[in-house]
Motif scaffolding. Structure first.
Motif, PDB file in Angstrom:
ATOM      1  N   LYS A   1      14.534 -33.837 -15.925  1.00  0.00           N
ATOM      2  CA  LYS A   1      13.508 -33.691 -16.965  1.00  0.00           C
ATOM      3  C   LYS A   1      13.821 -32.488 -17.856  1.00  0.00           C
ATOM      4  N   ASN A   2      14.333 -31.401 -17.266  1.00  0.00           N
ATOM      5  CA  ASN A   2      14.689 -30.236 -18.079  1.00  0.00           C
ATOM      6  C   ASN A   2      15.804 -30.582 -19.058  1.00  0.00           C
ATOM      7  N   VAL A   3      16.763 -31.397 -18.610  1.00  0.00           N
ATOM      8  CA  VAL A   3      17.829 -31.834 -19.513  1.00  0.00           C
ATOM      9  C   VAL A   3      17.242 -32.669 -20.643  1.00  0.00           C
TER      10      VAL A   3
ATOM     11  N   ASP B   1      13.518 -31.399  -2.462  1.00  0.00           N
ATOM     12  CA  ASP B   1      14.856 -31.601  -3.027  1.00  0.00           C
ATOM     13  C   ASP B   1      14.843 -32.717  -4.071  1.00  0.00           C
ATOM     14  N   ALA B   2      14.146 -33.824  -3.756  1.00  0.00           N
ATOM     15  CA  ALA B   2      14.065 -34.938  -4.710  1.00  0.00           C
ATOM     16  C   ALA B   2      13.324 -34.503  -5.979  1.00  0.00           C
ATOM     17  N   LEU B   3      12.233 -33.747  -5.818  1.00  0.00           N
ATOM     18  CA  LEU B   3      11.476 -33.283  -6.979  1.00  0.00           C
ATOM     19  C   LEU B   3      12.279 -32.275  -7.807  1.00  0.00           C
ATOM     20  N   GLU B   4      13.053 -31.428  -7.152  1.00  0.00           N
ATOM     21  CA  GLU B   4      13.900 -30.488  -7.897  1.00  0.00           C
ATOM     22  C   GLU B   4      14.970 -31.242  -8.678  1.00  0.00           C
ATOM     23  N   LEU B   5      15.485 -32.318  -8.106  1.00  0.00           N
ATOM     24  CA  LEU B   5      16.462 -33.142  -8.823  1.00  0.00           C
ATOM     25  C   LEU B   5      15.813 -33.776 -10.050  1.00  0.00           C
TER      26      LEU B   5
ATOM     27  N   VAL C   1      14.142 -32.503 -21.769  1.00  0.00           N
ATOM     28  CA  VAL C   1      13.353 -31.611 -22.617  1.00  0.00           C
ATOM     29  C   VAL C   1      14.272 -30.840 -23.564  1.00  0.00           C
ATOM     30  N   GLU C   2      15.414 -30.371 -23.041  1.00  0.00           N
ATOM     31  CA  GLU C   2      16.364 -29.670 -23.904  1.00  0.00           C
ATOM     32  C   GLU C   2      16.892 -30.597 -24.993  1.00  0.00           C
ATOM     33  N   ALA C   3      17.148 -31.852 -24.637  1.00  0.00           N
ATOM     34  CA  ALA C   3      17.615 -32.819 -25.641  1.00  0.00           C
ATOM     35  C   ALA C   3      16.526 -33.045 -26.694  1.00  0.00           C
ATOM     36  N   LEU C   4      15.268 -33.171 -26.265  1.00  0.00           N
ATOM     37  CA  LEU C   4      14.166 -33.343 -27.209  1.00  0.00           C
ATOM     38  C   LEU C   4      14.004 -32.108 -28.094  1.00  0.00           C
ATOM     39  N   ASP C   5      14.135 -30.925 -27.505  1.00  0.00           N
ATOM     40  CA  ASP C   5      14.053 -29.706 -28.311  1.00  0.00           C
ATOM     41  C   ASP C   5      15.155 -29.681 -29.363  1.00  0.00           C
ATOM     42  N   HIS C   6      16.342 -30.126 -28.974  1.00  0.00           N
ATOM     43  CA  HIS C   6      17.458 -30.180 -29.920  1.00  0.00           C
ATOM     44  C   HIS C   6      17.149 -31.169 -31.049  1.00  0.00           C
ATOM     45  N   VAL C   7      16.599 -32.332 -30.688  1.00  0.00           N
ATOM     46  CA  VAL C   7      16.238 -33.337 -31.701  1.00  0.00           C
ATOM     47  C   VAL C   7      15.148 -32.786 -32.617  1.00  0.00           C
ATOM     48  N   TYR C   8      14.129 -32.107 -32.036  1.00  0.00           N
ATOM     49  CA  TYR C   8      13.064 -31.530 -32.856  1.00  0.00           C
ATOM     50  C   TYR C   8      13.619 -30.458 -33.794  1.00  0.00           C
ATOM     51  N   ALA C   9      14.557 -29.654 -33.302  1.00  0.00           N
ATOM     52  CA  ALA C   9      15.154 -28.622 -34.145  1.00  0.00           C
ATOM     53  C   ALA C   9      15.926 -29.265 -35.299  1.00  0.00           C
TER      54      ALA C   9
END
Length: 184
Positions: free
Chosen positions: A78-80, A69-73, A82-90
């Motif tokens: 981290k996915n959020v 549960d802690a690792l899924e959190l 990564v999405e923010a980094l992808d947005h910045v890279y775009a």
């Protein structure tokens, strides 16, 4: 009619029938219960061992479940990121593409001051006199052409027409060669 039969044989001390006696042993001797107790102890030990193993594994499963549960959190966080980094890279990629497009525009635009300076130097070298410099836009026919010619015509933005006087054909030839070699 009726007769009364009484059996007095059972009352005699030397005659005892075998009715009701347990077969296989004597009445007063106790049965050895050691194997029963050993079997019962082994069964209880195995049951206790199984219960202990179940308890330990259950606690480990609960601990591992909490860790999952802690690792899924953390994975969600981290996915959020990564999405923010992808947005910045775009955005950075889009900004770089826009900057490259703008740089290409400025690379193709030649300032009139640079063109005038280049013409003054060429005039002095070749010995000609310029009377008129005129810029003309490309014709509509060039934009309607197809294939590679159409792409080349679409890249053309304007043409510069130079009018002037030369003292000889050699001076005009030198001027034309220098103009063709000019980056402007």
């Amino acid at each position: 009619m009726y007769s009364l039969d009484i059996n007095f044989l059972n009352d005699r001390p030397d005659y005892k029938p075998d009715i009701g006696k347990p077969q296989g042993g004597q009445k007063g001797k106790p049965v050895d219960q050691t194997p029963i107790l050993i079997g019962l102890g082994v069964a209880m030990g195995l049951n206790a061992l199984m219960a202990g193993g179940w308890f330990v594994l259950n606690r480990q499963n609960a601990t591992l479940s909490r860790e999952v549960d802690a690792l899924e959190l953390q994975l969600g966080e981290k996915n959020v990121q990564v999405e923010a980094l992808d947005h910045v890279y775009a955005e950075a990629r889009q900004t770089n593409e826009e900057a490259d497009a703008l740089a290409l525009v400025f690379n193709e635009i030649k300032p009139w001051s640079a063109l005038s300076q280049e013409m003054a130097e060429i005039m002095q070298i070749a010995g000609v006199r310029i009377t008129n410099v005129r810029q003309t836009e490309p014709t509509a026919e060039a934009g309607a052409a197809s294939g590679e010619e159409g792409q080349a015509a679409a890249r053309q933005t304007a043409q510069v027409t130079i009018e002037g006087n030369a003292g000889s054909f050699g001076q005009l030839n030198d001027f034309m060669l220098l103009v063709n070699q000019s980056p402007f």
